[in-house]
Scaffold this active site. Sequence first.
Site, short mmCIF file in Angstrom:
data_model
loop_
_atom_site.label_atom_id
_atom_site.label_comp_id
_atom_site.label_asym_id
_atom_site.label_seq_id
_atom_site.Cartn_x
_atom_site.Cartn_y
_atom_site.Cartn_z
N GLU A 196 -4.63 1.88 -12.69
CA GLU A 196 -4.73 3.05 -13.48
C GLU A 196 -5.71 2.33 -14.63
O GLU A 196 -6.68 2.99 -15.27
CB GLU A 196 -3.70 3.52 -14.34
CG GLU A 196 -2.85 4.73 -13.44
CD GLU A 196 -1.99 3.72 -12.28
OE1 GLU A 196 -1.90 2.71 -12.39
OE2 GLU A 196 -1.72 4.57 -11.40
N HIS A 218 8.26 11.11 -12.54
CA HIS A 218 7.33 12.14 -12.25
C HIS A 218 7.43 13.43 -12.94
O HIS A 218 7.08 14.57 -12.57
CB HIS A 218 7.73 12.47 -10.69
CG HIS A 218 7.46 11.49 -9.81
ND1 HIS A 218 8.26 10.30 -9.59
CD2 HIS A 218 6.53 11.08 -9.20
CE1 HIS A 218 7.98 9.50 -8.78
NE2 HIS A 218 6.75 10.00 -8.39
#
Lengths: 444, 353
Positions: free
Chosen positions: B126, B196
Amino acid sequence: MAVAAAAARVWGSSRGLGRVGLLLRRPGARGLARSHPQRQQQHFSSLDDKPQFPGASAEFIDKLEFIQPNVISGIPIYRVMDRQGQIINPSEDPHLPQEKVLKFYKTMTLLNTMDRILYESQRQGRISFYMTNYGEEGTHVGSAAALDSTDLVFGQYREAGVLMYRNYPLELFMAQCYGNVSDLGKGRQMPVHYGCRERHFVTISSPLATQIPQAVGAAYAAKRANANRVIICYFGEGAASEGDAHAGFNFAATLECPIIFFCRNNGYAISTPTSEQYRGDGIAARGPGYGILSIRVDGNDVFAVYNATKEARRRAVAENQPFLIEAMTYRIGHHSTSDDSSAYRSVDEVNYWDKQDHPISRLRHYLQSCGWWDDEQEKAWRKQSRKKVMEAFEQAERKLKPSPSLLFSDVYQEMPTQLRKQQESLARHLQAYGEHYPLDHFEK
Amino acid sequence: MAATAVTVGRLLRLRAAGAEGHWRRLRGAGLLRGFLQPASADGDAAQRRQVAHFTFQPDPEPLEYGQTQKMNLFQAVTSALDNSLAKDPTAVIFGEDVAFGGVFRCTVGLRDKYGKDRVFNTPLCEQGIVGFGIGIAVTGATAIAEIQFADYIFPAFDQIVNEAAKYRYRSGDLFNCGSLTIRSPWGCVGHGALYHSQSPEAFFAHCPGIKVVIPRSPFQAKGLLLSCIEDKNPCIFFEPKILYRAAVEQVPIEPYNIPLSQAEVIQEGSDVTLVAWGTQVHVVREVASMAHEKLGVSCEVIDLRTIIPWDVDTVCKSVIKTGRLLVSHEAPLTGGFASEISSTVQCPWRVCV
């Protein structure tokens, strides 16, 4: 039948023989022999007992053996001149014209002079902070000279010679260090955080290695635009430990970007010596791990730096792949004006590099042996360069600082309401209590 | 417990396809019969795993942007991305798994349509994705980065806060990365648990120089995403993942923009102002109708849409009218964005008039 039996062994009985009609693997298609490896799906054969793993192109081995990292005899260091400035292998001499080599010399020495004066000015309280480039001038100038003037530069903070080679005026170096109204950066950053759009030098930021993946993105965009530009990204051996460095290397290789990674390995990250920064063979040895063509050069040999960068540039643009150059050098100065390196290294060590292996003196010896420079010119140039620097310095000191209203602009392209209100609030505050602030030093 | 039984049953049913005999033997043996009953169509509502905490409220079909098509939220995102890549030849989309269409199908078809140099996978990193995106944007090209889940945006926090947000300011406007947009699935989905489901907007709210935008619906998503992409500042666009399939409405096929930093009063009222964003807007709409029905309370409902820079004027104007404010969000309470809104509204010197 033998084919079927072999296939069954490879694939398992439940899948039957549906896969027999595959292409056989080409005998030569092993390893990363090509300079531009394509990681596509391999054609696999059901006939050979060869590895089929998608993750590696390699042979089997039946002997248990760990690969020994080689740090005793590491990647060799490419050089053109010896420590006395004499060309070792004439076929490596770039045969640059006198004018160009003189520009190398004058840039390095002017930088050195500017460093001395600005370092001193910080000691005297005139500027807040400074970082010198002592000992590393060769890495800046050799690489900058090998690039096109429009190649985009992402630096760390010790690459002022690259800007100087691109004719960034002394006035603007000083303006940024003083944070005065002439500073293109509007006085917002600490000294030595230079930037210049016109000269394709992206503004320096303090966090280390953040520029590395950014440089890769810029290179990708340049490739898409068919710009025929290379991006060069400078960083130190310390910054190379950051996660961003790993990210940058991996992205550059997988996305096939025309970028030169230029590592200045100067032996120290503030007080941390390389023995505490890494345990492998420096930074150059990491390149192959990412699939990147890599070289180690003598960073104090301006011709070696030049040759390596020139060739890397040519190939990076032609082949759209990254190159890694590790320039070995030595940080003669302290990390910054906030550092006193006698706390962690001996004066003798520093003196060795200053006296015995300095990029400026090596080039001077070369110039003298060519008959392009002598003591008289040296004396005259020292006087002239010092005078130029002092003039720029005195002028920079006299200028005002930017207006306090510039604290709030450019946060966004347009100023949002909340910031405008804060700006107005500050203006009212200064209106009421201005006498407590040194407003005379600032533009209105 | 009931939910677990249904989940296990479903799992086993999936595996049964390749091991039919084994499954039948278990059922026949009666050992686990009650435990492994497959979920029946008319099953007990409490046993169902997918009991959402809200009902998506579609907005009326927009008439001012031309022909519309029924789209869910991920299709609306695809449509926005398609429009962007068609209009802007420099635009590229990248991130983990975007090439095959993305784990939430937001980029389906785009690689085939625009080419592998424009829609491509990156390595799993990322900080690299965002750093790389900043670099593209510095050259003036349009970079649309995807972070697979907002929960994984933190490795990129340095690049976002120290670099992207400050690029223009620190360079005196010599350089900027305004053409960078970061998209990321956001918010609870029911089964996402810790990693999540996160709503990290409050971390970014504290960072001047970026914009943070969260849509409540497919129509809002497309218009806001297009605005983010075209905005000259780095933007983070959080997409409520629970709405990807659950939210369906008529969305214009052609591009259109919904302005950033403008909250929307989606329901007028007089007794209390309810502020929310993303999925919670639908919860708060239900709350408004329950309050009206059961308590006779008239609620004004505001979808904030842009978290920073946020629309102080609209919220303050509403609270001046109603006299009461309630802000609701999924993110943790302490330091959540509701605290910024409520402190701004309460401080007389900061409230607009």
